[in-house]
Design a protein around this motif. Structure first.
Motif, PDB file in Angstrom:
ATOM      1  N   GLN A   1       6.257   7.837  15.823  1.00  0.00           N
ATOM      2  CA  GLN A   1       4.791   7.868  15.771  1.00  0.00           C
ATOM      3  C   GLN A   1       4.359   9.316  15.941  1.00  0.00           C
ATOM      4  N   ALA A   2       3.468   9.764  15.059  1.00  0.00           N
ATOM      5  CA  ALA A   2       3.091  11.189  15.061  1.00  0.00           C
ATOM      6  C   ALA A   2       1.631  11.351  15.416  1.00  0.00           C
ATOM      7  N   ASP A   3       1.371  12.346  16.266  1.00  0.00           N
ATOM      8  CA  ASP A   3      -0.022  12.611  16.622  1.00  0.00           C
ATOM      9  C   ASP A   3      -0.227  14.100  16.922  1.00  0.00           C
ATOM     10  N   ALA A   4       0.376  14.939  16.118  1.00  0.00           N
ATOM     11  CA  ALA A   4       0.325  16.406  16.245  1.00  0.00           C
ATOM     12  C   ALA A   4       1.258  16.902  17.342  1.00  0.00           C
ATOM     13  N   GLY A   5       1.965  17.979  17.019  1.00  0.00           N
ATOM     14  CA  GLY A   5       2.929  18.526  17.975  1.00  0.00           C
ATOM     15  C   GLY A   5       4.264  17.823  17.903  1.00  0.00           C
ATOM     16  N   THR A   6       4.603  17.296  16.719  1.00  0.00           N
ATOM     17  CA  THR A   6       5.876  16.567  16.645  1.00  0.00           C
ATOM     18  C   THR A   6       7.065  17.528  16.625  1.00  0.00           C
ATOM     19  N   ARG A   7       6.876  18.724  16.064  1.00  0.00           N
ATOM     20  CA  ARG A   7       8.036  19.641  16.054  1.00  0.00           C
ATOM     21  C   ARG A   7       8.362  20.069  17.475  1.00  0.00           C
ATOM     22  N   THR A   8       7.332  20.300  18.280  1.00  0.00           N
ATOM     23  CA  THR A   8       7.585  20.762  19.646  1.00  0.00           C
ATOM     24  C   THR A   8       8.122  19.604  20.504  1.00  0.00           C
TER      25      THR A   8
ATOM     26  N   ASN B   1      12.947  13.942  10.823  1.00  0.00           N
ATOM     27  CA  ASN B   1      12.496  12.905   9.876  1.00  0.00           C
ATOM     28  C   ASN B   1      11.329  12.123  10.452  1.00  0.00           C
ATOM     29  N   MET B   2      10.332  11.893   9.618  1.00  0.00           N
ATOM     30  CA  MET B   2       9.198  11.064  10.044  1.00  0.00           C
ATOM     31  C   MET B   2       9.348   9.672   9.456  1.00  0.00           C
ATOM     32  N   ALA B   3       9.270   8.668  10.305  1.00  0.00           N
ATOM     33  CA  ALA B   3       9.344   7.290   9.812  1.00  0.00           C
ATOM     34  C   ALA B   3       8.139   7.007   8.920  1.00  0.00           C
TER      35      ALA B   3
ATOM     36  N   SER C   1       5.031   6.215  10.788  1.00  0.00           N
ATOM     37  CA  SER C   1       4.670   7.100  11.913  1.00  0.00           C
ATOM     38  C   SER C   1       3.273   7.692  11.794  1.00  0.00           C
ATOM     39  N   VAL C   2       2.681   7.593  10.614  1.00  0.00           N
ATOM     40  CA  VAL C   2       1.353   8.185  10.398  1.00  0.00           C
ATOM     41  C   VAL C   2       0.414   7.115   9.835  1.00  0.00           C
ATOM     42  N   GLU C   3      -0.869   7.435   9.730  1.00  0.00           N
ATOM     43  CA  GLU C   3      -1.846   6.408   9.371  1.00  0.00           C
ATOM     44  C   GLU C   3      -1.575   5.783   8.011  1.00  0.00           C
TER      45      GLU C   3
ATOM     46  N   ARG D   1       9.027  19.078   1.755  1.00  0.00           N
ATOM     47  CA  ARG D   1       9.030  20.508   2.132  1.00  0.00           C
ATOM     48  C   ARG D   1       8.786  20.698   3.619  1.00  0.00           C
ATOM     49  N   ARG D   2       7.836  19.929   4.153  1.00  0.00           N
ATOM     50  CA  ARG D   2       7.480  20.078   5.562  1.00  0.00           C
ATOM     51  C   ARG D   2       8.671  19.729   6.469  1.00  0.00           C
ATOM     52  N   SER D   3       9.337  18.606   6.176  1.00  0.00           N
ATOM     53  CA  SER D   3      10.429  18.208   7.075  1.00  0.00           C
ATOM     54  C   SER D   3      11.615  19.173   6.945  1.00  0.00           C
TER      55      SER D   3
ATOM     56  N   ASN E   1      -4.008  17.475  20.244  1.00  0.00           N
ATOM     57  CA  ASN E   1      -3.736  16.155  19.670  1.00  0.00           C
ATOM     58  C   ASN E   1      -4.157  16.171  18.188  1.00  0.00           C
ATOM     59  N   LYS E   2      -4.015  15.036  17.529  1.00  0.00           N
ATOM     60  CA  LYS E   2      -4.216  15.010  16.071  1.00  0.00           C
ATOM     61  C   LYS E   2      -5.632  15.443  15.673  1.00  0.00           C
ATOM     62  N   MET E   3      -6.600  14.928  16.403  1.00  0.00           N
ATOM     63  CA  MET E   3      -8.002  15.244  16.087  1.00  0.00           C
ATOM     64  C   MET E   3      -8.240  16.760  16.238  1.00  0.00           C
ATOM     65  N   GLU E   4      -7.697  17.320  17.322  1.00  0.00           N
ATOM     66  CA  GLU E   4      -7.881  18.755  17.575  1.00  0.00           C
ATOM     67  C   GLU E   4      -7.135  19.582  16.531  1.00  0.00           C
ATOM     68  N   ASP E   5      -5.976  19.066  16.131  1.00  0.00           N
ATOM     69  CA  ASP E   5      -5.190  19.745  15.112  1.00  0.00           C
ATOM     70  C   ASP E   5      -5.928  19.717  13.766  1.00  0.00           C
ATOM     71  N   ASN E   6      -6.541  18.592  13.451  1.00  0.00           N
ATOM     72  CA  ASN E   6      -7.253  18.443  12.168  1.00  0.00           C
ATOM     73  C   ASN E   6      -8.489  19.324  12.089  1.00  0.00           C
TER      74      ASN E   6
ATOM     75  N   ARG F   1       1.087   5.127   5.071  1.00  0.00           N
ATOM     76  CA  ARG F   1       2.545   5.121   4.970  1.00  0.00           C
ATOM     77  C   ARG F   1       3.058   6.427   4.371  1.00  0.00           C
ATOM     78  N   LYS F   2       4.009   7.040   5.095  1.00  0.00           N
ATOM     79  CA  LYS F   2       4.582   8.286   4.581  1.00  0.00           C
ATOM     80  C   LYS F   2       5.731   7.942   3.643  1.00  0.00           C
ATOM     81  N   ARG F   3       5.782   8.642   2.530  1.00  0.00           N
ATOM     82  CA  ARG F   3       6.886   8.398   1.602  1.00  0.00           C
ATOM     83  C   ARG F   3       8.199   8.756   2.300  1.00  0.00           C
TER      84      ARG F   3
HETATM   85  P1  ADP Z   1       3.375  19.090  14.064  1.00  0.00           P
HETATM   86  O1  ADP Z   1       3.555  17.593  14.105  1.00  0.00           O
HETATM   87  O2  ADP Z   1       4.563  19.828  14.572  1.00  0.00           O
HETATM   88  O3  ADP Z   1       2.091  19.506  14.742  1.00  0.00           O
HETATM   89  P2  ADP Z   1       2.042  19.653  11.538  1.00  0.00           P
HETATM   90  O4  ADP Z   1       1.069  20.639  12.092  1.00  0.00           O
HETATM   91  O5  ADP Z   1       2.618  19.899  10.173  1.00  0.00           O
HETATM   92  O6  ADP Z   1       3.294  19.499  12.526  1.00  0.00           O
HETATM   93  O7  ADP Z   1       1.393  18.212  11.498  1.00  0.00           O
HETATM   94  C1  ADP Z   1       0.402  17.816  12.391  1.00  0.00           C
HETATM   95  C2  ADP Z   1       0.266  16.327  12.364  1.00  0.00           C
HETATM   96  O8  ADP Z   1      -0.227  15.919  11.084  1.00  0.00           O
HETATM   97  C3  ADP Z   1       1.541  15.537  12.543  1.00  0.00           C
HETATM   98  O9  ADP Z   1       1.958  15.437  13.891  1.00  0.00           O
HETATM   99  C4  ADP Z   1       1.131  14.195  11.979  1.00  0.00           C
HETATM  100  O10 ADP Z   1       0.346  13.470  12.923  1.00  0.00           O
HETATM  101  C5  ADP Z   1       0.250  14.605  10.812  1.00  0.00           C
HETATM  102  N1  ADP Z   1       1.042  14.601   9.562  1.00  0.00           N
HETATM  103  C6  ADP Z   1       1.998  15.453   9.187  1.00  0.00           C
HETATM  104  N2  ADP Z   1       2.525  15.111   8.006  1.00  0.00           N
HETATM  105  C7  ADP Z   1       1.873  14.007   7.599  1.00  0.00           C
HETATM  106  C8  ADP Z   1       1.948  13.155   6.449  1.00  0.00           C
HETATM  107  N3  ADP Z   1       2.825  13.370   5.467  1.00  0.00           N
HETATM  108  N4  ADP Z   1       1.096  12.120   6.387  1.00  0.00           N
HETATM  109  C9  ADP Z   1       0.184  11.896   7.373  1.00  0.00           C
HETATM  110  N5  ADP Z   1       0.082  12.644   8.478  1.00  0.00           N
HETATM  111  C10 ADP Z   1       0.906  13.685   8.605  1.00  0.00           C
END
Ligand code: ADP
Length: 249
Positions: free
Chosen positions: A128-135, A77-79, A82-84, A93-95, A173-178, A86-88
């Motif tokens: 707090q999420a910044d990419a790689g939250t599943r791992t 679950n993402m709070a 946890s992201v920039e 589907r993702r979670s 990290n998030k920037m690299e993931d994006n 507000r996440k609903r």
């Molecule tokens: P992981 O967190 O395992 O890398 P994803 O590749 O799906 O999973 O997501 C990458 C990142 O994108 C997350 O860690 C988070 O920072 C951001 N993210 C994911 N879902 C959302 C969302 N609903 N709103 C904003 N940012 C999100």
């Protein structure tokens, strides 16, 4: 059109100063929640993740029980904060997908057959999420399982590898993931030489795939050492408490 930023600089370093094969700074704490049977808190870069385990306990309703083994349930679950933006709140589907892959990554480590008709519930809360939250979540959940005293074949350690600016890098990290091209989360049981999670978002050539896999496994092995240290730190604290208790008499 705005071109994506360069993620690897002339000097070979990434925007956050890391080398290609470097993990983000990691902090781990075990046994942080008093009401759960096991718990752990892990920071990996800007990820902040709490894992809690309840069980093994009798599974209700009974028709969900397995006569020969425990049922493992996992919830990611993402709070909302946890992201920039507000996440609903609540599952999406993702979670649901991540909960499933986390369970599958952790299940091979657990001696499920020791607990017929029981359930073991794993909760992963992303603060707090910044990419790689599943791992990071899998790494934290493995610690929480061990803290709950659940017999395990090995710990599970996880991290992601990917490709940015055409180069294979560890732990995006998030920037690299994006802005990067590919992302491949991996989880392993190092002592068993077993991969329990391997997902891929992108297209690697065969050669890139093996380079990425090798780098990811190295990253996981480093995380594994930190997990062992975190568990040792927890149990040496417990040892100190017992000793302190002994001197009371
Ligand atoms: P992981 O967190 O395992 O890398 P994803 O590749 O799906 O999973 O997501 C990458 C990142 O994108 C997350 O860690 C988070 O920072 C951001 N993210 C994911 N879902 C959302 C969302 N609903 N709103 C904003 N940012 C999100």
């Amino acid at each position: 059109m705005v071109s994506p930023p360069r993620l690897i600089q002339e000097n070979g370093l990434r925007l956050d100063g890391r080398r290609k094969n470097e993990l983000r700074p990691i902090k781990m704490m075990v046994g942080v929640l008093k009401r759960a049977d096991g718990s752990a808190y892990v920071e990996m870069g800007d990820n902040r993740i709490m894992a809690a385990v309840y069980g093994p306990h009798e599974l209700h309703p009974r028709h969900l029980q397995k006569p020969d083994r425990a049922v493992i349930r996992a919830r990611y679950n993402m709070a909302a904060f946890s992201v920039e933006e507000r996440k609903r709140p609540g599952p999406d589907r993702r979670s649901i997908e991540i909960s499933k892959v986390m369970r599958e990554a952790l299940e091979p480590a657990i001696f499920e057959e020791l607990y017929p008709r029981a359930s073991i519930d794993i909760f992963v809360e992303v603060l707090q999420a910044d990419a790689g939250t599943r791992t990071t979540g899998i790494t934290a959940a493995a610690l929480a399982l061990a803290d709950a005293g659940i017999p395990m074949r090995d710990l599970v350690a996880a991290c992601a590898v990917g490709r940015v600016d055409g180069q294979i890098i560890l732990d995006l990290n998030k920037m690299e993931d994006n802005y990067g091209e590919d992302d491949m989360p991996i989880a392993i049981m190092p002592r068993k030489n077993m991969i329990t999670l391997l997902q891929m978002d992108g297209h690697f050539t065969g050669e890139e795939f093996f380079e990425a896999l090798e780098l990811g496994i190295e990253g996981c092995k480093h995380i594994y050492q930190l997990q062992r240290e975190a568990l040792r730190a927890k149990y040496s604290r417990v040892g100190e408490t017992i000793e302190a208790g002994d001197t009371k008499e």
